[in-house]
Structures are given as C-alpha cells and as structure tokens.
Enzyme design. Structure first.
Site, PDB file in Angstrom:
ATOM      1  N   GLU A   7       0.821  -1.215   0.000  1.00 58.80           N
ATOM      2  CA  GLU A   7       0.000   0.000   0.000  1.00 58.80           C
ATOM      3  C   GLU A   7       0.857   1.269   0.000  1.00 58.80           C
ATOM      4  O   GLU A   7       0.623   2.204   0.755  1.00 58.80           O
ATOM      5  CB  GLU A   7      -0.970  -0.021   1.196  1.00 58.80           C
ATOM      6  CG  GLU A   7      -1.908  -1.211   1.141  1.00 58.80           C
ATOM      7  CD  GLU A   7      -2.881  -1.279   2.299  1.00 58.80           C
ATOM      8  OE1 GLU A   7      -3.987  -1.797   2.106  1.00 58.80           O
ATOM      9  OE2 GLU A   7      -2.530  -0.820   3.404  1.00 58.80           O
ATOM     10  N   ASP A  47      -8.351  -9.138   4.836  1.00 57.17           N
ATOM     11  CA  ASP A  47      -8.088  -7.926   5.610  1.00 57.17           C
ATOM     12  C   ASP A  47      -9.102  -7.755   6.727  1.00 57.17           C
ATOM     13  O   ASP A  47      -9.974  -6.891   6.645  1.00 57.17           O
ATOM     14  CB  ASP A  47      -8.099  -6.715   4.684  1.00 57.17           C
ATOM     15  CG  ASP A  47      -7.651  -5.429   5.379  1.00 57.17           C
ATOM     16  OD1 ASP A  47      -7.069  -5.517   6.473  1.00 57.17           O
ATOM     17  OD2 ASP A  47      -7.880  -4.337   4.814  1.00 57.17           O
ATOM     18  N   GLU A 104     -12.391  -2.311  12.513  1.00 55.71           N
ATOM     19  CA  GLU A 104     -12.389  -1.601  11.235  1.00 55.71           C
ATOM     20  C   GLU A 104     -13.543  -2.024  10.331  1.00 55.71           C
ATOM     21  O   GLU A 104     -14.235  -1.184   9.761  1.00 55.71           O
ATOM     22  CB  GLU A 104     -11.054  -1.842  10.528  1.00 55.71           C
ATOM     23  CG  GLU A 104     -10.957  -1.192   9.162  1.00 55.71           C
ATOM     24  CD  GLU A 104      -9.642  -1.495   8.470  1.00 55.71           C
ATOM     25  OE1 GLU A 104      -9.525  -1.170   7.274  1.00 55.71           O
ATOM     26  OE2 GLU A 104      -8.732  -2.053   9.109  1.00 55.71           O
TER      27      GLU A 104
END
Length: 683
Positions: free
Chosen positions: A306, A380, A408
C-alpha cells in the site's frame, strides 16, 4: 505452559446474590468506564486479608504493592496494609530470591514448570500465596488473584500454576505523530507526543496497568504506515520516556520502522539493503536506540504494501530487507516483525493468494530473529475469513498472528461485536500441516519465539474504546495471547463480572449478549462467506457495488462478483485455485460445493442463485433469510439490554443503549442495501 489443575470451583456468595436481587441500587453508582475490568467493585463477603507481605524493592515490586493495596481495599471496603513480618500476613507474595519459604526443597517441584513470567497461586488455610521466579511473574500472579476475587471466586484445591503459551504478546498501535489514530474510533493517541519527553501523561500508566493485568508484555507505539521521524533523536527521547514509564509493568516498547528511513531522512541517497552504507546506517540506529532503551523490543515493518517503501524497490526480496534490520538488532536481542500484508498485483489475479505465493518461496531464508506477522485471514480483517494459509504453510520461519482488536470492518465503536468468538474459531482451526490436530494454537505455542499481536482499539476517550462493550475485545485479546486454548465464553463471563456486574441474572444475560453478537453482525452484513462489501476507505457502511478506480481489489464488486448467474468468488480448482494453498483434506473440502462449510461458501464458490443449500433453501432465499435474521437479532439485542435497566449504573447503561439503537437501525440499512444490489442481478 499452563497446567490444568483442580482450581476455582465457582461460588456465588448467597448473601451477595440475595442483596443484589433485593436492593441493586445499593451497589450502583455513576461510572464512566475508565476503570475497565479493574473496578474492584466491593464484595459483600470479601477475603479477610488485612495485611500482606512483599519483600521486593524493585520498581515492579512497588507496582505490585500499590495494586494489592488498591484492589483488596476496594474489594473489602477496609484498608489493607503491607507488613514486614510474613507471620502477620494473610497474603504472601515473593520469589525464591526474596522469600525463604520458597527455597525449601518441598517447593522446588512447584517451580519446575514455571517460566520467567509464570506464577503459582495457592491457598493454605486462611492465607494466600503468590509465588514466581521473577518480580514480573509475581505481578501477573497478583493481578490474577485480584481478578478471581473480583469475580467472587474462591482459590481452593491445589491452586493454579500458569505460564504464558505465547512469548511475545503485543498491542500494535496505529498512532500517528500528529496525535491521530488510523482506524481509531475512541479519540486521539494516548502518548501525547507534544508533551514528551518532559511529561508522561497519567493515562499511559493506566494503560500499562490494564495491559499488565491481562499479561500483555509489549507495545508498538506508532502506525505501521510509519513516519520516518520516529527514528530521529528528538522522537527517540520521547520513546525513551514512555519505555521508562511502562517498564515496571513488564511492557517492552517496539517501533514501526519505515524501511526507507535512511533515504527519507536525507542521510543517504538509497535504502537498498545490499548497500554497505545502508547497513551501517541501521547498525548505528540500533546502537543509538539501545543506548536510550536497553530493553527495546525491535522493529515492526510494513514494506512494499500500500505504497510503503521496501526491498522490492531495489530488486531485493522480503527476506533481504528483513535480514538487514535483523542483523542490526541481533547484538541486542531485538527482533524484526515483518508484516505479511503484501498483495502485489503481478503475483496473481486473486488478491488473497498473493502473500502466500510471495512469501512461501522465502521459507527458511529469514534470520532467526525475524518473525513474519500474518493477519488471521488472507484478506483484511473481515468479519469472517478462513485462516491464512501461511499458518501451516511456513515451516522454517517464525510466524506470528495479527488480530484486529479495533473494529475496522466490524461496526467501528458503534456496533457490539465481541471478537473472542472469532479468535477462538481461528486458534482452533486445524491446518493439517502435520496431520490432523495441527491447530493454529498448537503451531503458535510450539514456536520458541511465538508472537501474537493485536491492533489496539484504545484512544484518549475517557472510556478508552468509545463503546462500553468494546474493552471486552482488549481484555479477550490479552487473555487469549496468554493462553489461546481458553474458551471465549469463559473470557466473556470473566470480563462481564469484573466490568459490569456480578448480579446472578444480569451477568449471564450480558455474557449471552456478547457471545451472539458476532454471528448477528455477520448475518446482517456479509453472510455465507461474503467479503469486502464495505464502502470505500472508511469500511463502515454497506456498498456492495462499489468500484474503486485506484485499485481493482479495493472494490466491493471484485469480491462478491454478483452477476445474472449467481454470486461469490470462484476459488475452486476451476477458478483461481485458492483452495490448494491449504493442506489436504481442507483443500478438497473447500473445493466441493456441497462439502464447503456454508460460512465460507461464497468465499470459495461462485454459486448459482437457485442453488439448493443444506438448509433446504436456495442461495437467494438463504441470503434473504440471513439478512432478515440479522436485523431481528440486532433488535433483540437492543431489547435484551433494555431489560437490564437498573441492574448496572445509569451512565454506562445509557451509552450502551444508544449504541445498540444505532446498531439495530443500521442492521436494517445493511439488509436493504445489499439485497437491493444483489437482487438487481437475480431477475
């Protein structure tokens, strides 16, 4: 190592139960959640300990003494004092170095199974003993004894003998130097960088105390998307102040390091791991850090992921990069924790296969002080994923687990989702790496440098986590990092009785609420193995049709692949062949449409809308049922909590009630949005 011993038969004091039923108001007062599970709410019939003996003048010894005074005084309602004469004490705490009793031959067998962090709790008549090989072991034992008292449990029989199964038990903080927290939902960073090194905020000590109480022994202070400035001297002095403050609680400090720091800080024109000047730079930096912080734990590195710099930028491998830093830290006993969260496009069209394909060829090529840190699943932190195939795949490399305590993809701090059930499911997964019974908990425990890391959910909000229920995940992470064989229900029950109430009706009801919460969330968000159906960037609300122009595999549509025929990502041998990254017989089980568990059906299969499932319903009807069931369950959670009014304090009750109202409302939104989108393909 944990030895199973006949300990702690549960005893709910009859008088306490009667008083709680008849006059709950006597036990309720305003609370803001700051005390977490260390409330030490007064017992009706506490243990009769008025004097304790502890001969330990270390900084950790002082922490133990203060905790015992605070805990026993609050639990009993009368002052508890330290005595210099063990004959006058009802509680004795010590090691063989400072307690003559423990040097007697009859006690040696009790210590043969204890590691440096282990402890022994024992009751002799009306006296209690906390014994360990080290002051840190005594600290953990003291917290465990207070925990048992807080739950109104007795210490009987042969007592308890415990040592942690996992060596490194860390919280990873995604805190930035400007005080913000990436994926933080409870305020700003606890560290208050602008006040350091001159002033350490008192919340830091509260944090260290809470971590020590559940056996967490390390903290990574900064974001894995690391600002290189954390390695400069002004910031290292700030880190030193935090390390000094947390050391008495057994917490070692680690730092996320930017692999490109030698170049980013302007010291060198390159960060190539094969460049001799780069090697010297990291060696000098390691020496500088250990000069300030002798017990520095090591570096956590996110590289070539990323947008973060890494060794691949110079044509090198992940092993080349990790080994560079490992060699610099080796003289001081430090480790490099190298994140497995890599998904380079050119490796494979299927994102979840990429880390395995990139790292497996490097198995055995990493230094002995390198630990690969892998998320529990291959994508993820989704609400439900199969375990990452690196668990059971890597056999000649240290491999640690990364869990996300902050929510998240799990409703942030608005939705109640107890993650102990997720982690129990993960640790109990059989990889078949060495035949049947090769569970992840066993693979981790057999590693001499085992690691478990949790992405923290703490911030400077007064209640730490933004939701009165969310600290349950912090607590559960610590307990499972100490012993991943523990059961999530037992942990939920412990947390409830220490955090909320010992009321004989309310405590089981709250425990049940926690235990069903994750399945409820999965039902109304991503049932049957769906993944990635979240909005862009924030990862909170539903957006199953989202297409992200920046990256194909950041798109929700990439994962659900809904079309006129059906839905799901085909990872069978006819598709991406993701199933064969797992050992037999799992690969065959996942490959078969009828043998694949329903929980992972759409993770591994692109199934037809009219496919008849084992439930008797078609795939479409099952999706409709699951989303509807999730909405009903969220409403039921709200109603169940409202039935507990008056059983807990009004302040925390009201905040929890408001969160559950949000959750029930948004569960309805999830179903309508997702079924509306999927239904547009199923004509």
């Amino acid at each position: 190592m944990v030895r199973a011993l006949p300990v702690f038969p549960r005893r709910l004091n009859i008088l306490a139960a009667l008083l709680m039923v008849l006059a709950p108001a006597l036990f309720l007062h305003a609370e803001d959640g700051h005390k977490l599970w260390l409330r030490y709410a007064q017992l009706v019939q506490p243990p009769t300990i008025k004097f304790f003996y502890l001969n330990d003048d270390s900084t950790t010894g002082h922490v133990i003494a203060e905790e015992i005074k605070r805990g026993l005084s609050d639990l009993s309602g009368y002052p508890v004092s330290q005595t210099s004469d063990p004959k006058n004490a009802q509680l004795i705490i010590g090691t063989p170095d400072n307690l003559e009793l423990l040097r007697e031959p009859s006690w040696k067998k009790n210590f043969s199974h204890l590691g440096p962090e282990g402890f022994l709790l024992k009751r002799e008549g009306f006296s209690f003993l906390v014994a360990a090989k080290t002051s840190l072991g005594c600290l953990y034992g003291a917290f465990r004894l207070l925990e048992l008292f807080s739950q109104d449990k007795d210490l009987e029989g042969d007592g308890v003998l415990e040592s942690p199964l996992i060596h490194r038990r860390l919280l990873d903080h995604w805190d930035n130097l400007d005080g913000t927290i990436e994926r933080g939902y409870a305020g700003k960073s606890l560290w208050k960088w602008n006040e350091l090194p001159g002033h350490v905020n008192e919340r830091v000590l509260d944090y260290a105390r809470a971590c020590a109480s559940v056996g967490i022994n390390g903290t990574v202070l900064n974001n894995v998307n690391a600002d290189p400035r954390i390695l400069t001297l002004p910031y290292l002095k700030k880190v030193q102040a935090l390390a000094d403050a947390m050391r008495p609680y057994g917490l070692k400090v680690y730092l996320s390091a930017n692999f490109g720091a030698p170049k980013a800080l302007g010291d060198l024109p390159t960060a190539d791991p094969f460049d001799p000047q780069v090697r010297k730079w990291w060696e000098a930096k390691a020496s500088e850090i250990h000069g300030l912080i002798p017990d520095f734990g090591g570096f956590l590195v996110k590289a070539n992921s990323e947008g973060q710099p890494g060794p691949l930028d110079y044509g090198r491998t992940h092993a080349d990069g990790a080994n560079l830093l490992a060699d610099a830290l080796a003289p001081y006993g430090g480790v490099v924790i190298w994140r497995a969260f890599v998904y380079k496009d050119s490796i494979d069209p299927d994102r979840i296969k990429r880390a395995y394909k990139e790292l497996m060829p490097l198995d055995g090529k990493f230094r002995k002080n390198v630990i690969i840190q892998s998320k529990n699943g291959p994508l993820d932190f989704q609400p439900r994923e199969p375990f990452h195939p690196l668990f059971g795949g890597l056999k000649r490399t240290h491999l640690g687990a990364e869990l996300q305590v902050t929510q998240e993809y799990l409703g942030h701090s608005n939705h109640l989702v107890y993650l102990g059930t997720m982690w129990e499911e993960f640790f109990g997964s059989d990889t078949f790496a060495h035949g049947p019974g090769s569970t992840i908990e066993k693979l981790l425990a057999r590693d001499r440098d085992s690691l478990m890391a949790g992405v923290a959910n703490t911030g400077d909000d007064r209640d730490w986590c933004g939701n009165p229920f969310s600290p349950a995940n912090w607590y559960a992470f610590g307990r499972l990092a100490w012993d991943p064989t523990l059961k999530s229900r037992d942990i939920a029950e412990e947390w409830t009785r220490m955090t909320w109430t010992r009321d004989p009706q309310a405590a089981p009801a709250i425990t049940d609420l926690l235990m069903g919460s994750r399945d409820t969330y999965i039902d109304y968000t991503c049932p049957l193995g769906l993944a990635g159906v979240f909005e862009k960037d924030l990862h909170y609300a539903p957006d199953p049709g989202m297409v992200d122009p920046r990256h194909d595999d950041w798109s929700a549509a990439y994962y659900n692949r809904a079309d006129a025929k059906g839905i799901g990502f085909d990872r069978t041998r006819r598709g991406s062949d993701g199933v064969d990254q797992y050992h037999a017989p799992l690969n065959d089980r996942f490959n078969g449409l009828k043998t694949c568990p329903l929980d992972y059906l759409l993770w591994f299969h692109h199934a037809k809308w009219d496919q008849r499932l084992s439930t008797g319903r078609t795939l479409w009807d099952e999706l409709v049922f699951r989303y509807g069931q999730g909405r009903k369950e969220a409403e039921a959670m709200k109603a169940q909590w409202q039935g507990l009014r008056g059983k807990v304090d009004d302040e925390r009750f009201g905040k929890a009630e408001r969160k559950l109202e949000i959750q029930a409302r948004e569960a309805d939104v999830w179903g309508k949005k997702c079924l509306g989108y999927f239904g547009s393909f199923r004509k």
